[in-house]
Every structure is written in structure tokens, then in C-alpha cells.
Design an enzyme around this catalytic site. Structure first.
Site, PDB file in Angstrom:
ATOM      1  N   GLN A 155       0.828  -1.211   0.000  1.00 18.78           N
ATOM      2  CA  GLN A 155       0.000   0.000   0.000  1.00 18.78           C
ATOM      3  C   GLN A 155       0.861   1.260   0.000  1.00 18.78           C
ATOM      4  O   GLN A 155       0.476   2.288  -0.571  1.00 18.78           O
ATOM      5  CB  GLN A 155      -0.912   0.039   1.242  1.00 18.78           C
ATOM      6  CG  GLN A 155      -2.062  -0.952   1.226  1.00 18.78           C
ATOM      7  CD  GLN A 155      -1.706  -2.239   1.942  1.00 18.78           C
ATOM      8  OE1 GLN A 155      -0.545  -2.639   1.974  1.00 18.78           O
ATOM      9  NE2 GLN A 155      -2.692  -2.909   2.498  1.00 18.78           N
ATOM     10  N   ASP A 183      -7.265   1.175  12.164  1.00 14.66           N
ATOM     11  CA  ASP A 183      -8.444   0.395  11.759  1.00 14.66           C
ATOM     12  C   ASP A 183      -9.421   0.224  12.905  1.00 14.66           C
ATOM     13  O   ASP A 183     -10.606   0.033  12.695  1.00 14.66           O
ATOM     14  CB  ASP A 183      -8.020  -0.975  11.229  1.00 14.66           C
ATOM     15  CG  ASP A 183      -7.486  -0.806   9.822  1.00 14.66           C
ATOM     16  OD1 ASP A 183      -6.324  -0.382   9.687  1.00 14.66           O
ATOM     17  OD2 ASP A 183      -8.243  -1.048   8.870  1.00 14.66           O
ATOM     18  N   ASN A 223      -3.672  -1.335  13.502  1.00 12.10           N
ATOM     19  CA  ASN A 223      -3.388  -0.727  12.190  1.00 12.10           C
ATOM     20  C   ASN A 223      -2.567  -1.737  11.384  1.00 12.10           C
ATOM     21  O   ASN A 223      -2.248  -2.842  11.859  1.00 12.10           O
ATOM     22  CB  ASN A 223      -2.647   0.609  12.366  1.00 12.10           C
ATOM     23  CG  ASN A 223      -2.599   1.404  11.072  1.00 12.10           C
ATOM     24  OD1 ASN A 223      -3.612   1.574  10.393  1.00 12.10           O
ATOM     25  ND2 ASN A 223      -1.420   1.865  10.676  1.00 12.10           N
ATOM     26  N   LYS A 224      -2.233  -1.376  10.188  1.00 13.71           N
ATOM     27  CA  LYS A 224      -1.527  -2.268   9.263  1.00 13.71           C
ATOM     28  C   LYS A 224      -0.316  -2.923   9.926  1.00 13.71           C
ATOM     29  O   LYS A 224       0.434  -2.272  10.663  1.00 13.71           O
ATOM     30  CB  LYS A 224      -1.101  -1.448   8.037  1.00 13.71           C
ATOM     31  CG  LYS A 224      -0.360  -2.179   6.959  1.00 13.71           C
ATOM     32  CD  LYS A 224      -1.056  -3.435   6.476  1.00 13.71           C
ATOM     33  CE  LYS A 224      -2.475  -3.184   6.047  1.00 13.71           C
ATOM     34  NZ  LYS A 224      -3.244  -4.454   5.826  1.00 13.71           N
TER      35      LYS A 224
HETATM   36  O1  MRU Z   1      -5.539  -3.706   4.574  1.00 14.98           O
HETATM   37  P1  MRU Z   1      -5.854  -2.252   4.381  1.00 14.98           P
HETATM   38  O2  MRU Z   1      -5.151  -1.625   3.229  1.00 14.98           O
HETATM   39  O3  MRU Z   1      -7.356  -2.014   4.353  1.00 14.98           O
HETATM   40  O4  MRU Z   1      -5.302  -1.564   5.681  1.00 14.98           O
HETATM   41  C1  MRU Z   1      -5.429  -0.176   5.839  1.00 14.98           C
HETATM   42  C2  MRU Z   1      -4.746   0.373   7.020  1.00 14.98           C
HETATM   43  O5  MRU Z   1      -4.211  -0.324   7.847  1.00 14.98           O
HETATM   44  C3  MRU Z   1      -4.836   1.861   7.202  1.00 14.98           C
HETATM   45  O6  MRU Z   1      -3.690   2.345   7.821  1.00 14.98           O
HETATM   46  C4  MRU Z   1      -6.040   2.193   8.083  1.00 14.98           C
HETATM   47  O7  MRU Z   1      -7.209   1.584   7.570  1.00 14.98           O
HETATM   48  C5  MRU Z   1      -6.260   3.630   8.194  1.00 14.98           C
HETATM   49  S1  MRU Z   1      -6.921   4.305   6.709  1.00 14.98           S
HETATM   50  C6  MRU Z   1      -7.309   5.908   6.908  1.00 14.98           C
END
Ligand code: MRU
Length: 362
Positions: free
Chosen positions: A208, A249, A259-260
Site C-alpha cells: 500500500q 483500523d 493498524n496495518k
Molecule cells: O488492509 P488495508 O489496506 O485495508 O489496511 C489499511 C490500514 O491499515 C490503514 O492504515 C487504516 O485503515 C487507516 S486508513 C485511513
């Protein structure tokens, strides 16, 4: 699903649009090579796009789900105007289970279910639900602008002008209703002259950071340099990072942050090197039903995301791999959580309870 190619609005990255009575999502699986929009006419198509990450990022998942609710109600009401609720409830369960970690998904479904409860028997629910979905979409954009300003002021109050920051994953316009959470703060602080450049972790395995954050910041002329995830410690040790700024998240009542995957490691490194950590997330990401991060469901995705890179096998055939896609950063590694209702610091339990009892200012 039909797809068409479209450009992105000038200096304004967006990933979600409702038009011609359908949901259009920018396909984040193929960015930056292809800028392709996919139309969605059924809730099943929306569920598919959430699962396979056409749309991703906690607030964006919530907004897409809200429009998915509208599509479900339309089809169920057309099929049976008196008994549409039963099939609709089944659709809501499927939608709610499409990705487990981002709490915004269930939050949005709950908001629209409240609207449904006010619809009379036999009445067509579509227009009331669409109004509520548009409101969720617009409020998220407004929240991002508010967080941008609040977070930039925090940086201005604590750092010299012209610092570099590090971000992880993509918490930008692509992941939200527009402008972004972490990238919203970065955009605002860059406009103020506080941030001169951004280090973007590539964010293995789905990339990402490399594919989305670099593309998005380039669209708005914010200087960005890509680094492999393993470079973070070295960049911090050599004093090149003023702040780590990330999204979330799910945030629990005590301030723990899902979070990620990799965010927890960054926060540990940041504490060791004296780098500050800012988490930026709207109040729709705060889950007051959970006291701490232990109970947050952590999504595990297919091992092939680790053993392959963009579809090409990189590990020996048959290699086992583990792929948890989120981690939990304990509140004591976080300096500040920025929401649209204000910035919260330790003790987070008290600050979060206070902002959650406030009304939205916008
Ligand atoms: O797996 P993803 O790409 O949906 O994960 C996204 C994240 O972890 C973002 O950092 C989080 O959703 C915050 S988005 C404003």
C-alpha cells in the site's frame, strides 16, 4: 461488474463515487499502473470488492459498505415490498463479515440499520438510506479536513519547521472519503511548511505504501521517498524522522490501536529513538465496546500474498507462510491520537471517553 477507465479529479484524489444510482470504486489492486473504476450495482459486488481490496482502508470500507446497504435495500424491496427486511438482514450479516478488523464497517451498517428501523412497513427505504450513506461519506471528508488542521497544529507546536515524517500503509484520500487521516495531517502540515518530505514504508506484502501512498502524494506534489520496511530503524537512528504518522483500523477505549501490520514495530522503534508517534483516525474508528486491543479481531489473509509478489512466485513452491495483516500498538507507545473532535494524549482512557461523549462540531 462493468469497468471503465477514468482520470482522477485535479489535485484531489478520490476513490469512491455514487453516480447513476450505482457505486463506483477506484480499483486499488491495480494502482498506480492502471487508474480504473469499477461500477457496483449489487451488494454482492460490494462485498466482493471489500474482500478482494478493490476498496481498502477503514473509513473507505465503511463508506463503501453504507452504499452497499442502499443497493441491498433496493433489490430486496423490488423483489418483495412487504417482506424485504429478511433478505436484507442476511445481506447485512454478509457485508459485516467481509473484513473483520476495521470497525468502521460495522459502524456504518449499524447507522443505516437505525435508519431502516424508522421506515414504515411497505415504504421504499432507498431514499432514506441513500441520504444516510451520503451523509456518512461527506462527514468523513469533513472529519479528515478537521483532523488535518488539528494534527498540523500539534506538529507546529512541538517540532521545528521542515522536518521529515514516516508513514506506513496508505491512510490517505484513497483510504477514506477524501483528503485522508495520516496523509491529511501530512498534507496540511506540508502546506504550513512544517513537513518538507515523507518517507513511505513500502508496506509488505500488499505494498500500500509503495503503490498507493507514493502515487497519492505525487498527485498533490508532496515530496515522498519510498523505503523498504526494514529501513525504518536506520532512518530513525540517523535522525531523519521527526514523527511517525499513521492511521488506524480500530482504537479501543484504552487507546490501543490496530493498524496495518508493521505499525507496532515502528512504534517500538520510535520510542527507542525518541521519535514521536501520532495516530490519526476519526471517531468512527473508535470502538468503545472493547476496553483494550487484546479482543480486536486480526484479519489473516492468504499466504500467497507473502510467498508471491504481484502474482509472481518468490518463495520456493510449497513454502508455508503466515499473513496477519494488522497488529496492535499498545497505547503507551503512542504520543497523540488525533480525531476530528480534538487531539487526545495519555491517559488515553480518560481523553477518549471525553471526546466520545462530545457531539461532532461539523
Ligand atoms: O488492509 P488495508 O489496506 O485495508 O489496511 C489499511 C490500514 O491499515 C490503514 O492504515 C487504516 O485503515 C487507516 S486508513 C485511513
Amino acid at each position: 461488474m462493468m469497468s471503465h477507465v477514468s482520470g482522477v479529479a485535479e489535485s484531489n484524489v478520490i476513490a469512491i463515487e455514487w453516480k447513476n444510482d450505482q457505486l463506483y470504486l477506484l480499483d486499488q489492486r491495480v494502482l498506480p499502473q492502471d487508474v480504473t473504476w469499477i461500477s457496483h450495482a449489487t451488494v454482492g459486488e460490494v462485498v466482493g470488492s471489500i474482500k478482494n481490496m478493490v476498496v481498502r482502508g477503514a473509513p473507505a470500507i465503511g463508506i463503501a459498505a453504507a452504499y452497499g446497504v442502499v443497493l441491498s435495500a433496493r433489490a430486496r424491496y423490488q423483489a418483495d415490498p412487504m417482506e424485504w427486511r429478511k433478505g436484507f438482514e442476511e445481506d447485512m450479516d454478509t457485508l459485516a463479515n467481509s473484513r473483520p478488523t476495521a470497525v468502521n464497517l460495522c459502524w456504518a451498517i449499524d447507522r443505516l440499520s437505525d435508519v431502516c428501523a424508522l421506515v414504515e412497513d411497505g415504504e421504499n427505504p432507498e431514499s432514506a438510506l441513500l441520504a444516510a450513506a451520503i451523509e456518512i461519506h461527506q462527514s468523513d471528508l469533513a472529519a479528515n479536513h478537521a483532523m488535518g488542521q488539528i494534527g498540523a497544529e500539534v506538529i507546529k507546536g512541538e517540532s521545528e519547521a521542515g522536518i521529515c515524517v514516516m508513514t506506513h500503509c496508505n491512510a490517505g484520500a484513497l483510504a477514506t472519503g477524501g483528503y485522508g487521516t495520516a496523509l491529511g495531517v501530512i498534507r496540511s502540515a506540508h502546506a504550513l511548511g512544517m513537513i518538507k518530505g515523507v518517507y513511505a514504508d513500502e508496506t509488505r506484502p500488499w505494498l500500500q505504501g509503495a503503490r498507493l501512498t507514493c502515487w497519492e502524494l505525487q498527485q498533490d506534489n508532496v515530496p515522498v521517498a519510498l523505503n523498504i520496511d526494514g529501513a525504518a530503524a536506520q532512518l530513525m537512528a540517523t535522525g531523519q524522522i521527526g514523527w511517525v504518522i499513521v492511521g488506524a483500523d480500530r482504537i479501543t477505549a484504552n487507546g490501543d490501536v490496530a493498524n496495518k501490520i508493521g505499525t507496532y514495530g515502528l512504534a517500538v522503534l520510535a520510542q527507542y529513538h525518541g521519535v514521536k508517534v501520532m495516530v490519526v483516525a476519526p471517531t468512527t474508528t473508535i470502538d468503545m465496546a472493547l476496553f483494550d486491543g487484546e479482543d480486536i479481531p486480526i484479519e489473516e489473509r492468504d499466504a500467497s500474498e507473502v510467498t508471491e509478489l504481484m502474482g509472481a512466485q518468490i518463495a520456493p513452491q510449497g513454502t508455508d507462510a503466515i499473513n496477519p495483516v494488522f497488529d496492535v500498538t499498545p497505547a503507551n507507545l503512542i504520543d497523540v491520537i488525533v480525531t476530528e473532535r480534538g487531539a487526545v494524549r495519555a491517559p488515553f482512557e480518560v481523553g477518549i471517553a471525553a471526546i466520545m461523549s462530545k457531539q461532532n462540531l461539523h
